[in-house]
Design an enzyme around this catalytic site. Sequence first.
Site, PDB file in Angstrom:
ATOM      1  N   ALA A 190      -3.551  -0.643   7.028  1.00 11.90           N
ATOM      2  CA  ALA A 190      -4.748  -0.342   6.934  1.00 11.90           C
ATOM      3  C   ALA A 190      -5.522  -0.049   5.517  1.00 11.90           C
ATOM      4  CB  ALA A 190      -5.190   1.030   7.829  1.00 11.90           C
ATOM      5  N   GLY A 198      -0.394  -0.016   9.399  1.00 13.68           N
ATOM      6  CA  GLY A 198      -0.948  -1.004  10.094  1.00 13.68           C
ATOM      7  C   GLY A 198      -0.398  -2.438  10.054  1.00 13.68           C
ATOM      8  N   GLU A 203       2.758  -2.264  12.444  1.00 12.14           N
ATOM      9  CA  GLU A 203       1.983  -2.168  13.873  1.00 12.14           C
ATOM     10  C   GLU A 203       1.419  -3.598  14.338  1.00 12.14           C
ATOM     11  OE1 GLU A 203       0.023   1.194  12.365  1.00 12.14           O
ATOM     12  OE2 GLU A 203       0.901   2.387  14.120  1.00 12.14           O
ATOM     13  N   GLU A 219       3.144   6.050   6.329  1.00 12.23           N
ATOM     14  CA  GLU A 219       1.811   6.706   6.322  1.00 12.23           C
ATOM     15  C   GLU A 219       1.927   8.274   5.945  1.00 12.23           C
ATOM     16  OE1 GLU A 219       2.932   4.628   8.756  1.00 12.23           O
ATOM     17  OE2 GLU A 219       0.991   3.588   9.727  1.00 12.23           O
TER      18      GLU A 219
HETATM   19  C1  HXC Z   1      -5.957  -0.555   0.219  1.00 12.92           C
HETATM   20  C2  HXC Z   1      -4.190  -1.474  -0.775  1.00 12.92           C
HETATM   21  C3  HXC Z   1      -3.259  -1.413   0.144  1.00 12.92           C
HETATM   22  C4  HXC Z   1      -3.686  -0.672   1.183  1.00 12.92           C
HETATM   23  C5  HXC Z   1      -2.029  -2.288  -1.444  1.00 12.92           C
HETATM   24  N1  HXC Z   1      -3.331  -2.267  -1.779  1.00 12.92           N
HETATM   25  N2  HXC Z   1      -1.893  -1.585  -0.171  1.00 12.92           N
HETATM   26  N3  HXC Z   1      -5.495  -1.317  -0.758  1.00 12.92           N
HETATM   27  N4  HXC Z   1      -5.061  -0.257   1.237  1.00 12.92           N
HETATM   28  N5  HXC Z   1      -2.878  -0.240   2.337  1.00 12.92           N
HETATM   29  C6  HXC Z   1      -4.024  -2.854  -3.116  1.00 12.92           C
HETATM   30  C7  HXC Z   1      -3.758  -1.806  -4.357  1.00 12.92           C
HETATM   31  O1  HXC Z   1      -4.640  -0.673  -4.395  1.00 12.92           O
HETATM   32  C8  HXC Z   1      -3.701  -2.858  -5.237  1.00 12.92           C
HETATM   33  O2  HXC Z   1      -5.143  -2.795  -5.796  1.00 12.92           O
HETATM   34  C9  HXC Z   1      -3.283  -4.005  -4.865  1.00 12.92           C
HETATM   35  O3  HXC Z   1      -3.456  -4.045  -3.149  1.00 12.92           O
HETATM   36  C10 HXC Z   1      -1.711  -4.451  -5.178  1.00 12.92           C
HETATM   37  O4  HXC Z   1      -1.053  -3.418  -4.768  1.00 12.92           O
HETATM   38  P1  HXC Z   1      -0.039  -2.836  -5.769  1.00 12.92           P
HETATM   39  O5  HXC Z   1       0.134  -1.243  -5.328  1.00 12.92           O
HETATM   40  O6  HXC Z   1      -0.435  -2.879  -7.198  1.00 12.92           O
HETATM   41  O7  HXC Z   1       1.179  -3.538  -5.451  1.00 12.92           O
HETATM   42  P2  HXC Z   1       2.895  -3.173  -5.908  1.00 12.92           P
HETATM   43  O8  HXC Z   1       3.245  -2.185  -6.841  1.00 12.92           O
HETATM   44  O9  HXC Z   1       3.462  -4.423  -5.438  1.00 12.92           O
HETATM   45  O10 HXC Z   1       2.964  -2.460  -4.397  1.00 12.92           O
HETATM   46  C11 HXC Z   1       3.041  -2.874  -3.264  1.00 12.92           C
HETATM   47  C12 HXC Z   1       3.100  -1.457  -2.059  1.00 12.92           C
HETATM   48  C13 HXC Z   1       1.931  -0.693  -2.390  1.00 12.92           C
HETATM   49  C14 HXC Z   1       4.264  -1.110  -2.201  1.00 12.92           C
HETATM   50  C15 HXC Z   1       2.806  -2.439  -0.819  1.00 12.92           C
HETATM   51  O11 HXC Z   1       0.715  -1.362  -2.819  1.00 12.92           O
HETATM   52  C16 HXC Z   1       1.981   0.435  -1.188  1.00 12.92           C
HETATM   53  O12 HXC Z   1       2.610   1.070  -1.395  1.00 12.92           O
HETATM   54  N6  HXC Z   1       0.656   0.170  -0.507  1.00 12.92           N
HETATM   55  C17 HXC Z   1       0.365   1.070   0.534  1.00 12.92           C
HETATM   56  C18 HXC Z   1       1.212   0.874   1.807  1.00 12.92           C
HETATM   57  C19 HXC Z   1       0.887   2.061   2.789  1.00 12.92           C
HETATM   58  O13 HXC Z   1       0.841   3.145   2.552  1.00 12.92           O
HETATM   59  N7  HXC Z   1       0.328   1.464   3.846  1.00 12.92           N
HETATM   60  C20 HXC Z   1      -0.101   2.407   5.073  1.00 12.92           C
HETATM   61  C21 HXC Z   1      -1.601   2.580   4.914  1.00 12.92           C
HETATM   62  S1  HXC Z   1      -2.174   3.494   6.162  1.00 12.92           S
HETATM   63  P3  HXC Z   1      -5.636  -2.750  -7.243  1.00 12.92           P
HETATM   64  O14 HXC Z   1      -7.060  -2.823  -7.164  1.00 12.92           O
HETATM   65  O15 HXC Z   1      -5.054  -1.606  -7.855  1.00 12.92           O
HETATM   66  O16 HXC Z   1      -5.014  -4.069  -7.870  1.00 12.92           O
HETATM   67  C22 HXC Z   1      -2.133   2.585   7.643  1.00 12.92           C
HETATM   68  C23 HXC Z   1      -2.550   3.458   8.914  1.00 12.92           C
HETATM   69  C24 HXC Z   1      -2.634   2.674  10.110  1.00 12.92           C
HETATM   70  O17 HXC Z   1      -1.871   1.484   7.563  1.00 12.92           O
HETATM   71  C25 HXC Z   1      -3.530   3.315  10.965  1.00 12.92           C
HETATM   72  C26 HXC Z   1      -4.014   2.156  12.134  1.00 12.92           C
HETATM   73  C27 HXC Z   1      -5.237   1.738  11.697  1.00 12.92           C
END
Ligand code: HXC
Length: 258
Positions: A65, A109, A112, A132
Amino acid sequence: MPYENILVDTRGRVGLITLNRPKQLNALNDRLMDELGEALLAFDADEGIGAIVITGSEKAFAAGADIAAMAGWSYMDVHRSQYITRNWETIRRVRKPVIAAVAGFALGGGCELAMMCDIVIAADSARFGQPEIKLGVIPGAGGTQRLPRAVSKAKAMDLCLTARLMDAAEAERSGLVSRVVPADRLLDEALAAAQIIAGFSLPSVMMAKEAINRAYEVPLAEGVTFERRVFHSLFATEDQKEGMAAFLEKRAPQFRHR
Ligand code: HXC
């Protein structure tokens, strides 16, 4: 209204939806989920379509998400929000089979969403996880419920509590994905599987999906009874006559209800 966050295409009798926010690794925001729901329902209603594939980019199916969108939300914002409750549920209303073709990250997400699909086909580059906990929250779109059913309680606890990612081989071993293919073959494999499904009789395809999903909702005896009723009902279709006659006549069936 044209879609901004997804690409929609058809390949024969298959509907193809590509999540398309590459700069954000397909982070799933409200607008994207609205568009995805709309596209899924449109394909579900389209008589020319028998199965649907959802895919992302080479780097990410979806990295979760949209954290930027959620970061400032209060409890009441989340509680009142249509997000999660409304547009994340749409996929469950789709009666035709939906295949997730996953390359790269399928996190939070994104994982999911893949689990809400009926079949998950993974590229060898795929990585699954529910990280998360690192954000001070927990999965919110079914992860704590579908992951243990898919991969066991032990592995679900491991993934949700440590936030570690699982590679494609582990995901296949654990039962989360049905097959792993080389990354450059992913879309072809997913489309081929969808094309096979779309060639069968739609009533039997939809009933098979419905019956299997029942296995996760009801006790065994009730599920078996449901299956039996549905099995019986398929004998009222022309396609059952055609399918069995074609077998006996050693020819390919010409299903009418596709
Ligand atoms: C918003 C995101 C994002 C996310 C990545 N980006 N994941 N933006 N929401 N979930 C953005 C980053 O901010 C970055 O933007 C660009 O995408 C590239 O990501 P990087 O981190 O620079 O890439 P990398 O170093 O290759 O790392 C990849 C990654 C990391 C390991 C996937 O991005 C990451 O950990 N993302 C978050 C994963 C996460 O926590 N997901 C769960 C979310 S909560 P910029 O502008 O800096 O280039 C969830 C709850 C669901 O899903 C609930 C149900 C609705």
